[in-house]
Design an enzyme around this catalytic site. Structure first.
Site, PDB file in Angstrom:
ATOM      1  N   ASP A  59     -64.528  36.359 -46.244  1.00 25.50           N
ATOM      2  CA  ASP A  59     -64.771  35.770 -44.940  1.00 25.50           C
ATOM      3  C   ASP A  59     -63.563  36.033 -43.910  1.00 25.50           C
ATOM      4  OD1 ASP A  59     -66.745  34.761 -42.899  1.00 25.50           O
ATOM      5  OD2 ASP A  59     -65.213  33.041 -42.989  1.00 25.50           O
ATOM      6  N   GLU A  78     -64.161  40.912 -44.363  1.00 25.87           N
ATOM      7  CA  GLU A  78     -64.690  40.748 -43.025  1.00 25.87           C
ATOM      8  C   GLU A  78     -63.852  41.053 -41.927  1.00 25.87           C
ATOM      9  OE1 GLU A  78     -67.214  37.891 -40.052  1.00 25.87           O
ATOM     10  OE2 GLU A  78     -65.719  37.127 -41.238  1.00 25.87           O
TER      11      GLU A  78
END
Length: 468
Positions: free
Chosen positions: A183, A212
């Site tokens: 993330d 990400e």
């Protein structure tokens, strides 16, 4: 725990399913053609509010009790593997929840970035590769907090860095899962992330990693991938990313107005910059996710456009990722902050009035969408030409975009009519890829096209053809 009870009607309250619920729906997922499952983080998030999403970890070594247990997660991975399915674990290096045990009793003051008053990140990814950039802006991006209840970790602190690396190695050894999705990849210290990637790949060479990278511009995105030679002296060691540039391009192709670089031409230009990557086939493609508007809502619930996007997702280079319930046309606006964006899948609870896991619970259009996804997904699953086959694209002509996926055994032709009018496509221009082929099978309908000289397309129609 800190957030007591559940409220399925309020998006920021506790809601959603659990690990056993996923295990009980593996038949549904397998029938749909799913080959890997990526749940948002399942580690403990014992926060008083807004922790249902999993991105405010409070214990790196425990599955959240409301999802299950460490042992159940291990069984989940084993059960998926027994069906030939992989499991992706979603992890966060940038921040934790403010109720994490090591935040409440810091081992050392420098484990987190601290300021005289609350300071957010400036959320600007170009600071890492900007040849004219300042260290002040780098620090503001890397050291500012993601949110008030998510303290920013200092990965330059050697004990913290080692803690994160050892934890991630331990989980792979313990559960046997197959990949990490990282993330908020561009927020943490990039030297740490490069070292982290190397350590994981040294231990597990076949393990996949993708970060990400919600960024803007192909070169900016490619910077975060390994062996790209874009910035002297830096190598991220990261195999792949969430391909936001292709997300923007596919949405523009389906939904935008046509222009020299707009509409479907955006997709052509984006793919033409794949030379920036060592291997763009390792990037993860998507039409929507847990931070965006629902795909069907983004295109004005136009079913023809919906099919085009699905066809692009399933036949393009890279690893296609579908957000849950896109296959049943779930709608929702507002992205991460929208009341409708992260609803529960209808039918997962006894009190649900309809069960869309079953065909009897879907309306006619939802069933057609499900079948369309299933056919293309199963076709991709069973045809390696769409996994690693080469890609050749042609410059769009009056809103019609054509590309081929091919290898030594098979050729798939994809024709996209991005206009609102029917067209007839002359194929003489594509002789380089069509030479030797006389017929084609429509992958979705099964229809055999006996004459490939001209191919007709309805408004906003996409055809996926296996040449024969």
């Amino acid at each position: 725990m800190n957030a007591s009870g559940a409220n399925r009607g309020k998006i920021f309250f506790r809601h959603g399913g659990d690990i056993m619920g996923i295990m009980e729906r593996l038949d549904y997922l397998q029938e749909l053609g799913v080959t890997a499952i990526w749940p948002t983080p399942v580690l403990e998030n014992d926060q008083p509010y807004q922790s249902y999403h999993g991105y405010a970890v409070t214990d790196h070594y425990q599955i959240d009790k409301r999802f299950g247990s460490n042992e159940l997660y291990q069984q989940f991975v084993e059960k998926c593997h027994s069906r030939g399915m992989k499991v992706v674990m979603d992890i966060i290096h940038n921040h934790v929840g403010d109720q994490h045990w090591f935040i409440r009793d810091l081992p050392s003051e420098d484990w987190i970035h601290q300021f005289p008053e609350f300071t957010r990140s400036i959320y600007r990814e170009p600071v890492w590769m900007d040849p004219y950039g300042s260290k002040v802006d780098q620090d503001a991006t890397a050291n500012g907090w993601f949110d008030r209840h998510m303290p920013d970790l200092n990965q330059q602190q050697p004990q913290l860095a080692n803690y994160l690396i050892q934890n991630n190695i331990w989980w792979i050894e313990y559960s046997g899962h197959d990949a990490y999705r990282i993330d908020t990849y561009y927020y943490p210290d990039q030297a740490f992330l490069a070292q982290w990637c190397k350590r994981i790949k040294d231990e597990f060479p076949n393990f996949h990693l993708f970060g990400e990278t919600w960024v803007h511009g192909p070169a900016v995105q490619a910077f975060f991938t390994q062996n790209n030679n874009l910035v002297a002296g830096f190598n991220s060691n990261l195999p792949g990313v969430t391909d936001f540039q292709m997300h923007y391009a596919m949405m523009e192709a389906v939904n935008g107005k046509q222009g020299w670089t707009d509409g479907v031409n955006r997709l052509y230009y984006t793919l033409a910059q794949d030379f920036l990557y060592e291997d763009p086939f390792r990037n993860v493609l998507f039409l929507d996710n847990h931070d965006t508007n629902r795909y069907f809502s983004s295109i004005g619930e136009d079913f023809a456009k919906y099919k085009t996007g699905i066809a692009l997702l399933m036949t393009m280079r890279g690893i296609p990722c579908m957000y849950y319930a896109t296959e049943i046309l779930m709608t929702g606006q507002g992205g991460a902050f929208g009341e409708a964006g992260r609803r529960d899948f209808p039918g997962g609870w006894r009190e649900d009035k309809v069960d869309k896991f079953k065909s009897s619970g879907r309306n006619q259009q939802e069933q057609e969408a499900y079948e369309y996804v299933r056919k293309l997904s199963q076709y991709r699953k069973n045809n390696p030409v769409l996994h690693r086959g080469k890609l050749m694209q042609y410059v769009p002509d009056n809103g019609v975009y054509v590309y081929f996926r091919y290898d030594g055994t098979k050729t798939v032709m994809v024709l996209v009519n991005s206009t609102d009018k029917p067209v007839e496509v002359s194929t003489a221009r594509f002789h380089e890829r069509m030479s030797g082929y006389s017929t084609a099978m429509d992958v979705v309908s099964g229809e055999i096209l006996q004459n490939l000289t001209k191919i007709s397309l309805q408004r906003n129609e996409t055809k996926v053809l296996e040449l024969r």
